[in-house]
Write an enzyme that holds these catalytic residues in place. Structure first.
Site, PDB file in Angstrom:
ATOM      1  N   SER A 185     165.345   9.285 -10.547  1.00 31.71           N
ATOM      2  CA  SER A 185     166.173  10.115 -11.436  1.00 31.71           C
ATOM      3  C   SER A 185     167.669  10.020 -11.139  1.00 31.71           C
ATOM      4  O   SER A 185     168.395  11.013 -11.263  1.00 31.71           O
ATOM      5  CB  SER A 185     165.704  11.572 -11.408  1.00 31.71           C
ATOM      6  OG  SER A 185     164.384  11.669 -11.922  1.00 31.71           O
ATOM      7  N   HIS A 196     156.283  -0.624  -5.144  1.00 28.49           N
ATOM      8  CA  HIS A 196     156.711   0.517  -5.966  1.00 28.49           C
ATOM      9  C   HIS A 196     155.537   1.492  -6.120  1.00 28.49           C
ATOM     10  O   HIS A 196     154.382   1.072  -6.227  1.00 28.49           O
ATOM     11  CB  HIS A 196     157.179   0.021  -7.344  1.00 28.49           C
ATOM     12  CG  HIS A 196     157.919   1.077  -8.098  1.00 28.49           C
ATOM     13  ND1 HIS A 196     157.266   2.093  -8.761  1.00 28.49           N
ATOM     14  CD2 HIS A 196     159.240   1.295  -8.277  1.00 28.49           C
ATOM     15  CE1 HIS A 196     158.170   2.889  -9.313  1.00 28.49           C
ATOM     16  NE2 HIS A 196     159.377   2.431  -9.036  1.00 28.49           N
ATOM     17  N   GLY A 217     161.367   9.498 -12.604  1.00 28.28           N
ATOM     18  CA  GLY A 217     161.173   9.778 -14.029  1.00 28.28           C
ATOM     19  C   GLY A 217     161.014  11.249 -14.353  1.00 28.28           C
ATOM     20  O   GLY A 217     160.576  11.598 -15.446  1.00 28.28           O
ATOM     21  N   GLU A 242     162.104   6.110  -2.453  1.00 26.68           N
ATOM     22  CA  GLU A 242     161.838   6.683  -3.773  1.00 26.68           C
ATOM     23  C   GLU A 242     160.782   7.778  -3.649  1.00 26.68           C
ATOM     24  O   GLU A 242     159.576   7.475  -3.655  1.00 26.68           O
ATOM     25  CB  GLU A 242     161.335   5.601  -4.738  1.00 26.68           C
ATOM     26  CG  GLU A 242     162.325   4.493  -5.000  1.00 26.68           C
ATOM     27  CD  GLU A 242     162.141   3.879  -6.392  1.00 26.68           C
ATOM     28  OE1 GLU A 242     163.152   3.676  -7.059  1.00 26.68           O
ATOM     29  OE2 GLU A 242     160.993   3.628  -6.793  1.00 26.68           O
ATOM     30  N   GLU A 267     154.493   3.057  -8.553  1.00 25.49           N
ATOM     31  CA  GLU A 267     153.682   2.842  -9.762  1.00 25.49           C
ATOM     32  C   GLU A 267     152.670   1.713  -9.545  1.00 25.49           C
ATOM     33  O   GLU A 267     151.584   1.732 -10.109  1.00 25.49           O
ATOM     34  CB  GLU A 267     154.605   2.568 -10.965  1.00 25.49           C
ATOM     35  CG  GLU A 267     155.342   3.843 -11.373  1.00 25.49           C
ATOM     36  CD  GLU A 267     156.668   3.640 -12.069  1.00 25.49           C
ATOM     37  OE1 GLU A 267     156.967   2.508 -12.495  1.00 25.49           O
ATOM     38  OE2 GLU A 267     157.425   4.623 -12.167  1.00 25.49           O
ATOM     39  N   LYS A 306     161.080  -1.730 -15.371  1.00 24.07           N
ATOM     40  CA  LYS A 306     159.653  -1.415 -15.513  1.00 24.07           C
ATOM     41  C   LYS A 306     159.087  -2.157 -16.735  1.00 24.07           C
ATOM     42  O   LYS A 306     159.491  -3.288 -16.983  1.00 24.07           O
ATOM     43  CB  LYS A 306     159.453   0.100 -15.570  1.00 24.07           C
ATOM     44  CG  LYS A 306     160.137   0.804 -14.378  1.00 24.07           C
ATOM     45  CD  LYS A 306     159.806   2.249 -14.233  1.00 24.07           C
ATOM     46  CE  LYS A 306     160.517   2.808 -13.005  1.00 24.07           C
ATOM     47  NZ  LYS A 306     160.172   4.202 -12.721  1.00 24.07           N
TER      48      LYS A 306
HETATM   49  O1  LIG Z   1     161.181   4.242 -10.089  1.00 26.66           O
HETATM   50  C1  LIG Z   1     162.395   4.178 -10.163  1.00 26.66           C
HETATM   51  C2  LIG Z   1     163.108   2.935  -9.855  1.00 26.66           C
HETATM   52  O2  LIG Z   1     162.268   2.006  -9.260  1.00 26.66           O
HETATM   53  C3  LIG Z   1     163.200   5.329 -10.586  1.00 26.66           C
HETATM   54  O3  LIG Z   1     162.974   5.570 -11.931  1.00 26.66           O
HETATM   55  P1  LIG Z   1     163.883   6.636 -12.689  1.00 26.66           P
HETATM   56  O4  LIG Z   1     165.317   6.317 -12.352  1.00 26.66           O
HETATM   57  O5  LIG Z   1     163.564   6.439 -14.151  1.00 26.66           O
HETATM   58  O6  LIG Z   1     163.488   7.987 -12.165  1.00 26.66           O
END
Ligand SMILES: O=C(CO)COP(=O)(O)O
Length: 244
Positions: A204, A96, A172, A166, A98, A12
């Site tokens: 996570s 993703h 997160g 995901e 995000e 990220k």
């Molecule tokens: O978004 C993620 C991977 O692309 C997962 O993030 P985390 O492992 O920090 O929860």
């Protein structure tokens, strides 16, 4: 031949030059894991070329976190698939949650990016997943099917595509779906994609829960965020996948 299992680290917006040391530590774990596991690191765009250079000769792949649908042009701040290739990338994460949230990317935008990635020979890691509200409403499998059919173009193969499930609420947060929930989602995804495409779980993943997740049906690896930033956290996850 079936493709090796894959564990990918999504850094990220984390990682500066000083953190290349962690990448070298991860490459050591990747070398120890051998051919049974593919290891991929997706750092911020600024770190791609130096990381690819630092990892030359290792068996650790380097990938981008996004690309533009066009290969060049008047798109300030954007990076194209061709530029990722120049920097040493072999894969790119697309769709993703995000990016969907922060940049309002929809499935049609993501499908165009997948095409752009394929046209440059990149492996597209397409992310899909439901929000908590969608899960609570009982629409998880419908959402996954819709995201897949709208964002994965015709032409996906095990060589050019990986799917990452995901759940948005698991990213997160330290919360993960139950094994039964991952099993159900991955079986549904498997039924929608061409045979042999690798399916990753993301959200996570930690050294503590990796083995149980990797033992789940239709889980071919993981897309890891926070726990991929440090070699000491990512190494046991790589090992867990090798031993799964
Ligand atoms: O978004 C993620 C991977 O692309 C997962 O993030 P985390 O492992 O920090 O929860």
């Amino acid at each position: 031949m079936t493709a090796p299992k894959l564990v990918a680290g999504n850094w990220k917006m984390n990682g500066r030059m000083v953190h290349l040391e962690e990448a070298l530590g991860i490459a050591t774990a990747s070398a120890a894991a051998g051919d049974e596991v593919d290891v991929l690191l997706c750092p911020p765009a600024t770190l791609l070329a130096p990381m690819a250079s630092a990892l030359t000769g290792s068996n650790t792949f380097v990938g981008g976190q996004d690309c533009h649908a066009n290969q060049s042009g008047a798109h300030t701040g954007e990076v194209s698939a061709a530029m990722l290739v120049d920097a040493g990338a072999s894969h790119v994460i697309l769709g993703h949650s995000e990016r969907r949230r922060d940049h309002h990317e929809g499935s049609a935008d993501i499908a165009a990016k997948v095409q752009a990635a394929w046209s440059e020979g990149l492996v597209a890691i397409l992310c899909i997943g439901e929000t908590e509200a969608e899960r609570d409403a009982g629409s998880t499998l419908t959402v996954l099917a819709e995201q897949l059919s709208a964002s994965l173009p015709e032409g996906a193969t095990p060589e050019n595509t990986v799917i990452a499930y995901e759940p948005v609420w698991a990213i997160g947060t330290g919360r993960t779906p139950s094994v039964a929930q991952i099993t159900e989602a991955h079986a549904a995804i498997r039924a929608h994609v061409p045979a042999g495409i690798r399916l990753l779980y993301g959200g996570s993943v930690t050294p503590q829960n990796a083995a149980a997740i990797f033992a789940t049906d239709n889980v071919d690896g993981a897309l890891v965020g926070g726990a991929s930033l440090k070699a000491e956290d990512f190494t046991p996850i790589i090992d867990a996948l090798k031993n799964a």
